[in-house]
Motif scaffolding. Structure first.
Motif, PDB file in Angstrom:
ATOM      1  N   GLY A 158       0.822  -1.186  -0.045  1.00 62.63           N
ATOM      2  CA  GLY A 158      -0.091   0.207   0.107  1.00 62.63           C
ATOM      3  C   GLY A 158       0.998   1.118  -0.085  1.00 62.63           C
ATOM      4  O   GLY A 158       0.680   2.208  -0.805  1.00 62.63           O
ATOM      5  N   LYS A 159       1.887   1.334   0.753  1.00 62.74           N
ATOM      6  CA  LYS A 159       2.819   2.416   0.894  1.00 62.74           C
ATOM      7  C   LYS A 159       3.753   2.617  -0.399  1.00 62.74           C
ATOM      8  O   LYS A 159       3.793   3.744  -0.740  1.00 62.74           O
ATOM      9  N   LEU A 160       4.011   1.358  -0.874  1.00 64.61           N
ATOM     10  CA  LEU A 160       4.628   1.449  -2.540  1.00 64.61           C
ATOM     11  C   LEU A 160       3.988   1.928  -3.539  1.00 64.61           C
ATOM     12  O   LEU A 160       4.171   3.177  -4.333  1.00 64.61           O
ATOM     13  N   SER A 161       2.465   1.321  -3.490  1.00 69.26           N
ATOM     14  CA  SER A 161       1.575   1.995  -4.622  1.00 69.26           C
ATOM     15  C   SER A 161       1.301   3.475  -4.376  1.00 69.26           C
ATOM     16  O   SER A 161       1.167   4.026  -5.548  1.00 69.26           O
ATOM     17  N   ALA A 162       1.166   3.686  -3.075  1.00 66.76           N
ATOM     18  CA  ALA A 162       0.835   5.384  -2.851  1.00 66.76           C
ATOM     19  C   ALA A 162       2.068   5.945  -3.344  1.00 66.76           C
ATOM     20  O   ALA A 162       1.882   7.276  -4.097  1.00 66.76           O
ATOM     21  N   ALA A 163       3.194   5.571  -3.138  1.00 69.97           N
ATOM     22  CA  ALA A 163       4.544   6.576  -3.827  1.00 69.97           C
ATOM     23  C   ALA A 163       4.416   6.727  -5.145  1.00 69.97           C
ATOM     24  O   ALA A 163       4.937   7.646  -5.750  1.00 69.97           O
ATOM     25  N   PHE A 164       4.081   5.372  -5.740  1.00 67.83           N
ATOM     26  CA  PHE A 164       3.951   5.555  -7.233  1.00 67.83           C
ATOM     27  C   PHE A 164       2.691   6.145  -7.776  1.00 67.83           C
ATOM     28  O   PHE A 164       2.455   6.186  -9.126  1.00 67.83           O
TER      29      PHE A 164
END
Length: 197
Positions: free
Chosen positions: A57-63
């Motif tokens: 979730g954190k990685l997808s949000a950053a992307f």
């Protein structure tokens, strides 16, 4: 033994690395943008560590991608000649991702060429999976409970959802999926696909 089907581990690893490199970010820059440590990102990109649902979730949000988009884009990296071809996908052939922290299971139902992203989620008894608001940006989404009971925190609002209930998500906010019961919950996540960032 990995808690993700091996080809899916490699595809997620490749997609995270591709999305980072596409933005010309270093590991440090992605760590700053996501709040995930450089060491963890490096292990994920090498396929040595299975990310949890929270980390994804954190990685997808950053992307600035939805989690569904991150999974669907990961499926595009497969070498299967039938990618994008309409037809039957057998349940036994479907790759399923399992969160090592909660046992949450996710299976993409639609392929990368289909105009909507649909995922089937199994949330074990007692599981709690939070996502940052940015994981819900740029998309329209619906949660549809297929079995069991889901306690869904939509920002400050809490919805108690039973089999057959749906909730259409509004503006991005922090969201938490919780199973407060002693049996598993199954729901579908349906996302209208737009232009990818």
């Amino acid at each position: 033994m990995s808690n993700i089907v091996d080809p899916l581990v490699a595809r997620i690893a490749a997609r995270v690395r591709t999305e980072r490199e596409r933005r010309r970010w270093t590991l440090a820059q992605l760590a700053d943008a996501s709040g995930v440590s450089q060491a963890m990102i490096s292990r994920i990109e090498r396929g040595e560590s299975s990310p949890t649902a929270v980390v994804l979730g954190k990685l997808s949000a950053a992307f600035q991608l939805s989690i569904a988009s991150l999974f669907t884009l990961a499926e595009e990296t497969q070498d299967d000649d039938t990618t994008g071809v309409a037809g039957v996908e057998r349940r036994a052939d479907a790759a399923e991702w399992r969160d090592p922290a909660t046992g949450y299971r996710r299976r993409q139902i639609t392929g990368p060429q289909f105009p909507a992203e649909i995922a089937e989620i199994h949330l074990p008894a007692g599981a709690r999976v939070p996502y940052p608001a940015a994981a819900f940006a740029f998309v329209r989404q619906v949660v549809w409970v297929l079995g069991g009971h889901l306690t869904f925190h939509d920002g400050d609002t809490v919805h108690e959802l039973d089999e057959g209930d749906t909730v259409e998500l509004g503006e991005p906010t922090e969201r938490v999926f919780v199973n407060t019961t002693d049996t598993h919950c199954r729901y579908a996540f349906i996302l209208a696909r737009g232009t990818r960032p």
